[in-house]
Design a protein around this motif. Structure first.
Motif, PDB file in Angstrom:
ATOM      1  N   ASN A  63       0.843  -1.205   0.000  1.00  0.00           N
ATOM      2  CA  ASN A  63       0.000   0.000   0.000  1.00  0.00           C
ATOM      3  C   ASN A  63       0.874   1.249   0.000  1.00  0.00           C
ATOM      4  OD1 ASN A  63      -2.624  -0.962  -0.028  1.00  0.00           O
ATOM      5  ND2 ASN A  63      -2.642  -1.338   2.168  1.00  0.00           N
TER       6      ASN A  63
ATOM      7  N   ASN B  52       1.336   3.854  -3.053  1.00  0.00           N
ATOM      8  CA  ASN B  52       1.035   5.281  -2.855  1.00  0.00           C
ATOM      9  C   ASN B  52       2.217   6.130  -3.308  1.00  0.00           C
ATOM     10  OD1 ASN B  52      -1.508   4.910  -1.863  1.00  0.00           O
ATOM     11  ND2 ASN B  52      -0.966   5.189   0.286  1.00  0.00           N
TER      12      ASN B  52
ATOM     13  N   LYS C  86      -7.507  10.556  -5.316  1.00  0.00           N
ATOM     14  CA  LYS C  86      -7.237  10.071  -6.677  1.00  0.00           C
ATOM     15  C   LYS C  86      -8.518  10.036  -7.500  1.00  0.00           C
ATOM     16  CE  LYS C  86      -3.333   7.757  -4.808  1.00  0.00           C
ATOM     17  NZ  LYS C  86      -2.774   6.550  -4.207  1.00  0.00           N
TER      18      LYS C  86
ATOM     19  N   GLY D 257      -6.432   2.010   1.416  1.00  0.00           N
ATOM     20  CA  GLY D 257      -5.070   1.517   1.613  1.00  0.00           C
ATOM     21  C   GLY D 257      -4.509   1.884   2.980  1.00  0.00           C
TER      22      GLY D 257
HETATM   23 MG   LIG Z   1      -3.315   3.718  -1.599  1.00  0.00          MG
END
Ligand SMILES: [Mg+2]
Ligand SMILES: Nc1ncnc2c1ncn2[C@@H]1O[C@H](COP(=O)(O)OP(=O)(O)OP(=O)(O)O)[C@@H](O)[C@H]1O
Length: 418
Positions: free
Chosen positions: A309, A313, A372, A381
């Protein structure tokens, strides 16, 4: 005491004139009074049963009835209101007896000026008894409610904890699926190169046939080459499944394997975007006994999920920056520190992707918070990473902006046998 309505008086007396005398005395003092008169136990009972009263004035001597009898009828009803005896003459012992039995006062008819202050005092007393009773009842209700709450609290807490546990289990699964989505493109990157190689091998067969080069050796070489590529592809699948397969039991594992596994999986994609990964340890990484030391953990695949995660990211942030600024390179730095005298290790993963967007830093751990665009992130996440690190590993996770990007830190307690 402020009285803004007519008071209802029940007068127990066989003489209407005497009753009127009492009422007049009270009215003279400014009280508005409505009243009725009775002279027998039966009538008194009826009146108490069917109507509501503010006070009772009772003659002590009534033919066939009497103050003491009226007092005991009054007590049977259990009413909270003044009961005042009035009489032309009353022997002292009987007066004392009447007061002991619950009469509020006794007034001599010759001294009626005492009636008004005695009644006001008794009304005040009755009011404060009422207020006390109400307060007591409220207290009792609160006590009962508290006892009830106490009895059910443990069960409620258990239920809520169980609900949360189930919700988190669903989200861990959901988050795993989300990462799986990312993993599909990871696998695609891994396969691109062996697929190209297989294509070349297959095309070469046609050429070899055309130029009569189809010898046994050629075929063996071709098969070996093709199988090599196919094995590579199948290894990617195995690595991928191994990394994610949820284990049934809690286990201990090497921290280094965990981080390296995540980086390896993302490598082709990171290479393609010119993102370099540097890993350093505050000891000599190649022989760091702590990274090589086992950690107590929940499920290894869950920690893998956390590392992925954070790496994903970082990659997303760097990609975004590359697109908007035209910068071509990106970097992810991983470091391990082993604070002295603690049974823990801190993993730091930082990137130069430009940092967390302004004004959202305190929301990034909330479930379903994402900056996002749709389809690129669902925002679980970091929430899941926090749940996994804090609940399953009893560790800590933090994310903060640093110069040019973000630093994520994960503090994990080492295994007891470490
Ligand atoms: Mg993420
Ligand atoms: N390395 C980072 N750089 C910049 N912003 C970050 C970084 N890591 C997280 N964020 C911010 O935190 C938000 C939440 O992250 P999180 O991982 O929970 O969700 P997501 O990446 O948006 O979606 P998902 O992980 O569910 O696919 C991101 O949308 C982003 O705004």
């Amino acid at each position: 005491m402020h009285i803004n309505r007519a008071l209802r008086a029940l007068i127990i007396d066989d003489s209407e004139d005497d009753a009127l005398l009492l009422i007049r005395e009270l009215r003279r003092n400014g009280l508005a009074i409505e009243y009725e008169t009775v002279a027998s136990a039966k009538d008194m009972g009826e009146m108490l049963k069917n109507k509501s009263w503010d006070f009772i004035l009772c003659d002590f001597v009534i033919p066939g009835f009497g103050g003491m009898e009226a007092l005991s009828t009054f007590k049977e009803f259990g009413l909270n209101m003044p009961f005042i005896l009035v009489s032309g003459k009353i022997p002292e012992e009987e007066a004392i007896e009447a007061l002991k039995s619950g009469a509020g006062d006794f007034i001599l008819k010759q001294n009626l000026s005492r009636l008004y202050p005695a009644l006001i005092r008794e009304l005040d007393d009755a009011n404060s008894r009422k207020a006390k009773r109400r307060a007591l009842e409220e207290l009792l209700q609160t006590k009962n409610a508290l006892e009830e709450l106490n009895a059910t609290l443990a069960r409620k807490v258990e239920e809520e904890v169980e609900k949360n546990r189930q919700k988190d289990a669903v989200m861990i699964h959901q988050s795993r699926l989300a990462v799986m989505g990312d993993m599909l493109s990871v696998v695609a990157h891994h396969w691109r190169q062996p697929l190209n190689a297989l294509g070349l091998i297959i095309q070469d067969v046609k050429e070899a046939k055309k130029y009569g080069e189809m010898t046994d050796e050629y075929i063996d070489g071709m098969i070996a080459g093709a199988m090599g590529q196919i094995n590579l592809m199948s290894k990617t699948i195995d690595d991928f499944r191994g990394f994610f397969r949820p284990k049934e039991t809690i286990e201990t594992f090497l921290l280094k394997d965990n981080i390296n596994g995540g980086v390896e999986l993302l490598k082709p994609q990171l290479d393609e975007y010119n993102i370099t990964v540097n890993a350093v340890c505050d000891k000599d990484m190649s022989k760091c006994d702590t990274c090589d030391t086992r950690l107590i953990c929940g499920y290894q695949s869950e920690l893998n999920q956390v590392i992925l995660n954070i790496l994903l990211n970082a990659k997303d942030a760097i990609r975004e920056k590359q697109k908007t600024t035209g910068v071509k390179e990106g970097a992810i730095n991983i470091s391990f520190t082993h604070p002295k005298d603690t049974k823990s290790v801190i993993i730091s993963i930082s990137d130069n992707g430009g940092g967390i967007k302004t004004g959202v830093a305190d929301k990034i751990f909330e479930p379903y918070f994402t900056t996002k665009e749709q389809g690129k992130g669902i925002g679980i996440g970091l929430y899941m990473s926090k749940v996994i690190v804090e609940q399953n590993f009893k560790g800590k996770i933090g994310i903060k902006n640093i110069q040019g990007g973000v630093e994520a830190t994960i503090e994990l307690p080492l295994a007891i046998d470490a």
